[in-house]
Every structure is written in C-alpha cells, then in structure tokens.
Design an enzyme around this catalytic site. Sequence first.
Site, mmCIF file in Angstrom:
data_model
loop_
_atom_site.group_PDB
_atom_site.id
_atom_site.type_symbol
_atom_site.label_atom_id
_atom_site.label_comp_id
_atom_site.label_asym_id
_atom_site.label_seq_id
_atom_site.Cartn_x
_atom_site.Cartn_y
_atom_site.Cartn_z
ATOM 1 N N ARG A 130 -2.033 -5.315 9.021
ATOM 2 C CA ARG A 130 -0.667 -4.788 8.912
ATOM 3 C C ARG A 130 -0.233 -4.212 10.249
ATOM 4 O O ARG A 130 -0.980 -3.463 10.886
ATOM 5 C CB ARG A 130 -0.570 -3.707 7.836
ATOM 6 N N THR A 159 0.405 5.484 -0.400
ATOM 7 C CA THR A 159 -0.406 6.690 -0.582
ATOM 8 C C THR A 159 0.155 7.518 -1.721
ATOM 9 O O THR A 159 1.362 7.785 -1.773
ATOM 10 C CB THR A 159 -0.415 7.514 0.721
ATOM 11 N N TYR A 184 -0.865 5.225 13.011
ATOM 12 C CA TYR A 184 -2.264 5.631 12.878
ATOM 13 C C TYR A 184 -3.083 5.070 14.047
ATOM 14 O O TYR A 184 -2.522 4.492 14.981
ATOM 15 C CB TYR A 184 -2.787 5.228 11.498
ATOM 16 N N GLY A 211 7.381 -1.896 -2.406
ATOM 17 C CA GLY A 211 6.778 -0.575 -2.508
ATOM 18 C C GLY A 211 7.290 0.182 -3.714
ATOM 19 O O GLY A 211 6.764 0.065 -4.816
ATOM 20 N N GLY A 267 -3.141 -1.458 10.982
ATOM 21 C CA GLY A 267 -2.803 -1.326 12.395
ATOM 22 C C GLY A 267 -1.389 -0.827 12.585
ATOM 23 O O GLY A 267 -0.745 -1.174 13.579
ATOM 24 N N PRO A 275 0.833 -1.203 0.000
ATOM 25 C CA PRO A 275 0.000 0.000 0.000
ATOM 26 C C PRO A 275 0.867 1.251 0.000
ATOM 27 O O PRO A 275 1.784 1.382 0.816
ATOM 28 C CB PRO A 275 -0.803 -0.126 1.300
#
Length: 362
Positions: free
Chosen positions: A226, A25, A179, A313, A175, A23
Amino acid sequence: MNTLFSSYRLGDLTLNNRMVMAPMTRNRASESGAPTAIMVEYYQQRATAGLIVSESAPVSQQGVGYPHTPGLFDTEQSTGWLRVVNAVHSEGGRIFAQLQHCGRISHPSHQKDGSVPVAPSAVRPKGHSVTTAGYQDFVTPRALDTGEMAEVVGQFKVAAKYALDAGFDGIEVHGANGYLIDQFLRDGTNQRADAYGGSIEKRLRFLHEVLDAVTEIFPSDRVGLRLTPENSFNDMADSAPQAHFEYIVSSIAEHGLAYLHILEGDMTGTQKQVDYRKLRELFRGVYIANNGYDKCRAQETLESGDADLVAFGAPFLANPDLVRRYREDLPLNNVDQTTFYGGDATGYTDYPFARIDLKPAA
C-alpha cells in the site's frame, strides 16, 4: 462485462467479487495487542468482501503507535489472529494481514523502556500522538543508525512468519499514511545522507529490503503493498510526488507482488495532483483503487480499466453486508464516527444486516 460482483483471480486465489474491505484501525485489541473475541465477530460479519485487508498490525513493540492495536510479533497475538482468519475462512472469505511500523508517529508511552520513536531522520511531526492517556504532543524521533536497518527489516520478516502461522491468505506491507516506510520514501521526512537517503533510489532501499524479507516467508503473489503518494496525513510531504512515485512504482514492479493498493489523493479531501492512471500502467500488475469510492464510481473505474479491484472503508465499517446492499441497491446504514476508535460492540459489531424483505433504494 467486469463488475464489482464478478469473481477475480488474484494470483492463485479466487476472490468472490472485486470489492476489498480496506484496512481500518478500530482499537479493539487487548492491552497486550492480541485480537479479541469481538474482533473475530467483526471480521466474520464482513467476510463476503472479495478480500479483507486487516487493520494495521504492528510488526514489533517498537512499531506500535496507537493503544489497543492488534500486533503480529508474538505467539499470543498470532493465536488471536488465527481465530479471526478461521472465522473469515468459515464464511468463504479471504484475508490479508497489513504489516505496519509506525516509526516517528509512535510515542514513548508505547515503548516498554520509554524510548523515543525511531525514524529515518530526527524530524518531529506536527500534531499529537494517540496514547492511553489521551492526545500528547509528538516527540522528536531518533534517526535510525545505518547498522540498525537489518534489525528493523527483520521485524517485518518475523511478523510475516507470525501471519503465516495465523493462516492469513497473504500480507500487505504498509508503505503508506506517514508510517515508517512512507517516512523513508518521501523527502519531507527522509533527510539522510547515507545509503538510505538522498536520492529517490536510496530512499527506496528500505522498502526493497522489506519486500525481499517478507517474500522469503510468503510467495510474492501473496504479498501486496500500500502506498499514498500525496497523502498529508501524519504531517507528510514530498517535493515531487508524481516523479518520485513513478520511479517507486516502476521499481517495485520487479518484485512480482500480488497487487499495488493506492490511496488516491489526500485523506483530507484536497484535489488529486498525481496521475494515478500512470502509476497503474507503470506497475503492470493488479491495482487496487482506494479513497472515497461509492458503488457507481467504483463500477465506472472497473469498466474503464483504471483499477482491477476497489477498496471501501467506512461503507464496510457500517454495513457488514455491503456486498449484498450494493448488489441489490439497498439503502446503507449511517456511519457513526464517534465509535470508530476503541470501545465495545457499539458502532463495531452492532450495525444491522439488511432485512430479507428490504426494497431497493429509490
């Protein structure tokens, strides 16, 4: 021999290979948080990954922490994600949605009423929030009342329903990375004295409730998690990450999740202090390794049994055809870090695919 390019059975899903697109952003959504046409192209280009985990999707307006992030808390957003999912599926790929609540990393400018962000405790992080007006100092968050917990847990459940409507193959609960869930798990940010703080058992309660909620929408073998046990990103710290995360990983094993996705070490590049092989053994399920892997290191990790899948990534960001490039030992595109966040097609969908006649790297 298991290789990066071997197919893999993840629950009732068959992945075409063991390469996971991590993932990332990218801040290309609309102002309303709906995925855009260029996002459809971006994910479709990378659909040869065995599994794509989407960029973080906020589960509510309260959970938004960055501009132009694609949410999963209304119909417009879900419809936009449906176009992304359909495009990935049209190429034979699989995609999970990563569900995120930023907690204290948000900013009043991201909230419709200008309210301060929420968190386990009123502990202000060091650093700056990313807003539409640029970087601004983090603010002191408001500690959630015990009676508000069910509402926030419910936000994850609603987002899971929108993800199901969008056709995602599954979801990944975020997780990690400082955050909201991570803020509950680690004692540097959780200073509560109620049922959600104090001991590691109590700090874990919020995550258990989130997992119970989302597995009412998706079966547990379509839900991943995660974690980042020692990542300092977003001003995070824990007094005993090895002991605490051994307990956490052992406890969440009871949920029968699709996988555990671990960022090993710290994003800042500091030396790893946690025994990740121990966490992998305690989980007893599918383990995805992440953080700075290249082809050789990933293959060695699979062969040693230290992971079942490996997430990449930046290599996927700059190489939409990374699977082919790794399989054929082709040279990789250079990464343009200046285009990571926000903008247009530049550094997003304009990275070239390898030519058919390209020769292996020397």
